[in-house]
Design a protein around this motif. Structure first.
Motif, PDB file in Angstrom:
ATOM      1  N   ALA A   2      -7.559   0.626   3.210  1.00  0.00           N
ATOM      2  CA  ALA A   2      -6.402   1.395   2.754  1.00  0.00           C
ATOM      3  C   ALA A   2      -5.127   0.802   3.334  1.00  0.00           C
ATOM      4  CB  ALA A   2      -6.537   2.845   3.186  1.00  0.00           C
ATOM      5  N   GLU A   3      -4.104   0.753   2.532  1.00  0.00           N
ATOM      6  CA  GLU A   3      -2.816   0.219   2.971  1.00  0.00           C
ATOM      7  C   GLU A   3      -1.830   1.374   3.138  1.00  0.00           C
ATOM      8  OE1 GLU A   3      -2.563  -2.915   3.737  1.00  0.00           O
ATOM      9  OE2 GLU A   3      -4.439  -3.528   2.843  1.00  0.00           O
ATOM     10  N   PHE A   4      -1.230   1.464   4.308  1.00  0.00           N
ATOM     11  CA  PHE A   4      -0.242   2.489   4.600  1.00  0.00           C
ATOM     12  C   PHE A   4       1.001   1.838   5.185  1.00  0.00           C
ATOM     13  CE2 PHE A   4      -4.217   4.855   4.844  1.00  0.00           C
ATOM     14  CZ  PHE A   4      -3.912   5.993   4.110  1.00  0.00           C
ATOM     15  N   ASP A  30       3.193  -4.000  -0.026  1.00  0.00           N
ATOM     16  CA  ASP A  30       2.048  -3.527  -0.801  1.00  0.00           C
ATOM     17  C   ASP A  30       2.347  -2.098  -1.228  1.00  0.00           C
ATOM     18  OD1 ASP A  30      -0.436  -3.345  -1.991  1.00  0.00           O
ATOM     19  OD2 ASP A  30      -1.536  -4.014  -0.241  1.00  0.00           O
ATOM     20  N   CYS A  32       1.836   1.598  -0.792  1.00  0.00           N
ATOM     21  CA  CYS A  32       1.378   2.511   0.258  1.00  0.00           C
ATOM     22  C   CYS A  32       0.556   3.625  -0.379  1.00  0.00           C
ATOM     23  CB  CYS A  32       2.560   3.102   1.013  1.00  0.00           C
ATOM     24  SG  CYS A  32       2.080   4.359   2.225  1.00  0.00           S
ATOM     25  N   GLU A  33      -0.643   3.831   0.146  1.00  0.00           N
ATOM     26  CA  GLU A  33      -1.512   4.874  -0.380  1.00  0.00           C
ATOM     27  C   GLU A  33      -1.127   6.259   0.129  1.00  0.00           C
ATOM     28  OE1 GLU A  33      -5.687   3.943  -0.256  1.00  0.00           O
ATOM     29  OE2 GLU A  33      -5.236   1.813  -0.483  1.00  0.00           O
ATOM     30  N   GLY A  36       2.946   6.303  -1.887  1.00  0.00           N
ATOM     31  CA  GLY A  36       2.949   5.769  -3.244  1.00  0.00           C
ATOM     32  C   GLY A  36       4.099   4.831  -3.562  1.00  0.00           C
ATOM     33  N   CYS A  41       3.619  -2.651   4.326  1.00  0.00           N
ATOM     34  CA  CYS A  41       2.470  -1.870   4.778  1.00  0.00           C
ATOM     35  C   CYS A  41       1.793  -2.584   5.940  1.00  0.00           C
ATOM     36  CB  CYS A  41       1.469  -1.684   3.646  1.00  0.00           C
ATOM     37  SG  CYS A  41       2.078  -0.617   2.330  1.00  0.00           S
TER      38      CYS A  41
END
Length: 62
Positions: A2-4, A30, A32-33, A36, A41
């Motif tokens: 997961a990318e945050f 990227d 961001c999960e 959004g 990230c």
């Protein structure tokens, strides 16, 4: 993985007294999960002590 973004990483995954800074991580743009948005990230966390605590990081030999 997961990318945050750094803000979401600190908000959702880190304890309030143990926040990550830009010096603690490497980042790349990227989606961001968490929020959004397309923004830098967290790719890797350089300072493993912030993630696992000092004793665990040394014991795990990161």
């Amino acid at each position: 993985m997961a990318e945050f973004c750094l803000e979401c990483m600190n908000k959702y995954l880190m304890e309030e007294n143990n926040q990550l800074t830009e010096k603690d991580v490497t980042m790349d743009v990227d989606l961001c999960e968490g929020c959004g948005q397309w923004k830098p990230c967290v790719i890797t966390i350089k300072n493993k002590e912030k993630l696992f605590g000092e004793k665990k990081a040394k014991k795990a030999n990161f």
